[in-house]
Design a protein around this motif. Structure first.
Motif, mmCIF file in Angstrom:
data_model
loop_
_atom_site.group_PDB
_atom_site.id
_atom_site.type_symbol
_atom_site.label_atom_id
_atom_site.label_comp_id
_atom_site.label_asym_id
_atom_site.label_seq_id
_atom_site.Cartn_x
_atom_site.Cartn_y
_atom_site.Cartn_z
ATOM 1 N N GLN A 173 0.821 -1.207 0.000
ATOM 2 C CA GLN A 173 0.000 0.000 0.000
ATOM 3 C C GLN A 173 0.859 1.264 0.000
ATOM 4 O O GLN A 173 0.569 2.233 -0.710
ATOM 5 N N GLU A 174 1.905 1.253 0.829
ATOM 6 C CA GLU A 174 2.795 2.410 0.884
ATOM 7 C C GLU A 174 3.481 2.631 -0.462
ATOM 8 O O GLU A 174 3.679 3.770 -0.881
ATOM 9 N N HIS A 175 3.828 1.542 -1.151
ATOM 10 C CA HIS A 175 4.438 1.646 -2.478
ATOM 11 C C HIS A 175 3.475 2.324 -3.445
ATOM 12 O O HIS A 175 3.855 3.256 -4.168
ATOM 13 N N MET A 176 2.221 1.876 -3.469
ATOM 14 C CA MET A 176 1.220 2.453 -4.362
ATOM 15 C C MET A 176 0.981 3.921 -4.057
ATOM 16 O O MET A 176 1.031 4.782 -4.950
ATOM 17 N N ALA A 177 0.696 4.218 -2.791
ATOM 18 C CA ALA A 177 0.332 5.587 -2.397
ATOM 19 C C ALA A 177 1.496 6.559 -2.579
ATOM 20 O O ALA A 177 1.308 7.686 -3.042
ATOM 21 N N SER A 178 2.703 6.120 -2.226
ATOM 22 C CA SER A 178 3.880 6.988 -2.343
ATOM 23 C C SER A 178 4.187 7.285 -3.806
ATOM 24 O O SER A 178 4.625 8.394 -4.153
ATOM 25 N N LYS A 179 3.967 6.303 -4.670
ATOM 26 C CA LYS A 179 4.212 6.493 -6.103
ATOM 27 C C LYS A 179 3.228 7.508 -6.683
ATOM 28 O O LYS A 179 3.587 8.338 -7.515
ATOM 29 N N ILE A 180 1.985 7.465 -6.223
ATOM 30 C CA ILE A 180 0.963 8.409 -6.688
ATOM 31 C C ILE A 180 1.253 9.816 -6.174
ATOM 32 O O ILE A 180 1.167 10.796 -6.924
ATOM 33 N N ALA A 181 1.616 9.915 -4.905
ATOM 34 C CA ALA A 181 1.807 11.228 -4.279
ATOM 35 C C ALA A 181 3.178 11.843 -4.567
ATOM 36 O O ALA A 181 3.346 13.061 -4.464
#
Length: 322
Positions: free
Chosen positions: A89-97
Motif C-alpha cells: 500500500q505504501e508503495h502504491m500511495a507513495s508512487k501516486i503522491a
C-alpha cells in the motif's frame, strides 16, 4: 498480499444461501469514511459497462436477482477479499503522491481519488482472472459482482492492545489498511453457468475441451493467488522479493516443497541475502504452477544450484585474492 475466498460458513453478515442484503449492510459500515462516498463498484445487469457508483439497493438486487436455476439450499454468492500488505500500500500511495505515505489520510483529495481508481481497475482485472480460472471460456464481463473499498481496520476485543488496556475495541488501527471486499454471484450473467470457487470438481480426470485444448474443470486456488499477486506486481511496478511471495508463505505442499528446497540449501544469512533479491526463481514458481510440468520444476532446482555454485566460486576467488 493475501487473496482470500471466504468459505460460506465464514462469510460475515449473511448466510450465502439466502439474500445478500445482510452482507451488503455489513459492507456499508464505512459509508461515512473516505472511500467513494459509500458506493459499490463492479458489474450489474443494469449496465453493460463496468460501474463505479452502484447504490446499496442496486448492489443487493444485482446479486439477489441473478439466481435462476439455483435450488433453495444452493449457495447464491461468494465473498472474496483483497488484503494488501502495508508495504504494498505504501508503495502504491507513495508512487501516486511523489512522497512517502504511511497513512491513507496523508493523501489529498485528488491523490486519494487516483489511489482508489487504481484499486478499482486492479479489482476488475482480478475478477477477470477469477472468471478465467474456472476454465469455461469466461471473462470479467460475464460476472455479476459488486465491490467495496475500505481503508480502516479496528481493534477487536481479543487483540493484545485491547487486553492490555492500551486500546479500546472499535478503535481504528494506525497505518495503511486498505482492502477490497468483493461479492460475486454464483451464476454468470446469462444465468446458465453455475460457478463455485468451492466446488470439488478439480480432479485429474475432470476435463473438457476449451478452444481446442484439454483443460481441467474447477477452480484452482493456488493458481488464482499466484496470478493475482503477479498481476499486482505488473500493474504497480512492484519489485516483490521472494520472501514476500505467496510461494514462500503458502501451506500448499507443492509450493512449500519448492520454498523449503530453496531455503534448506542455504545458510540463514545466505537465504536472507538471496531472498532479498528480485528473484528470477519467483518467476519460475509462477510459471510452474500456472503451466505445470516437471521440466520447469527441474529448471527451478537447477537455477538454485547454479546460484549456489556461482556464490561458492566468488567466495573462493575472494579467499584466493587474500
Amino acid at each position: 498480499m493475501i487473496m482470500k475466498v471466504h468459505k460460506p460458513s465464514s462469510t460475515p453478515g449473511a448466510d450465502n444461501k439466502g439474500s445478500v442484503s445482510k452482507l451488503i449492510d455489513y459492507l456499508e459500515k464505512e459509508k461515512s469514511s473516505l472511500e467513494n462516498g459509500g458506493f459499490f463498484f463492479g458489474r450489474t445487469k443494469d449496465d453493460d459497462r463496468f460501474q463505479d457508483m452502484i447504490t446499496r439497493t442496486q448492489a443487493a438486487m444485482a446479486i439477489d436477482r441473478n439466481i435462476k436455476g439455483l435450488k433453495k439450499k444452493d449457495s447464491k454468492f461468494f465473498m472474496l477479499t483483497l488484503n494488501f500488505s502495508s508495504k504494498e500500500q505504501e508503495h502504491m500511495a507513495s508512487k501516486i503522491a511523489g512522497r512517502k505515505i504511511t497513512d491513507v489520510a496523508q493523501l489529498n483529495e485528488r491523490e486519494r481519488q487516483v489511489y482508489e481508481q487504481k484499486m478499482k481497475m486492479y479489482t476488475q482485472k482480478v475478477m477477470d482472472e477469477y472468471a478465467k480460472n474456472f476454465n469455461r471460456g469466461l471473462t470479467e464481463k460475464d460476472m455479476i459482482y459488486v465491490s467495496k473499498i475500505e481503508h480502516n481496520r479496528t481493534y477487536k476485543g481479543n487483540d493484545p492492545e485491547v487486553l492490555k488496556g492500551d486500546k479500546k475495541s472499535g478503535d481504528k488501527k494506525p497505518g495503511m489498511h486498505t482492502h477490497v471486499h468483493i461479492v460475486v454471484s454464483r451464476q454468470d450473467a446469462t444465468q446458465t453457468k453455475s460457478l463455485s470457487p468451492n466446488a470439488k470438481e478439480l480432479k485429474a480426470n475432470s476435463h473438457h475441451v476449451l478452444n481446442g485444448n484439454k483443460v481441467t474443470k474447477g477452480f484452482n486456488h493456488e493458481v488464482f493467488k499466484l496470478k493475482t499477486e503477479r498481476l499486482f506486481d505488473k500493474e504497480f511496478a512492484y519489485g516483490r522479493k521472494f520472501h514476500e511471495s505467496y510461494a514462500a508463505k503458502s501451506n500448499n505442499e507443492s509450493l512449500k516443497s519448492v520454498a523449503t528446497m530453496y531455503k534448506n540449501q542455504l545458510t540463514p544469512q545466505e537465504y536472507k541475502e538471496m531472498a532479498a533479491l528480485s528473484d528470477s526463481n519467483l518467476n519460475m514458481v509462477y510459471r510452474y504452477f500456472t503451466k505445470p510440468n516437471q521440466a520447469m520444476l527441474h529448471k527451478l532446482n537447477t537455477n538454485i544450484q547454479n546460484q549456489l555454485s556461482l556464490k561458492a566460486k566468488v567466495q573462493d576467488q575472494m579467499l584466493n585474492g587474500l
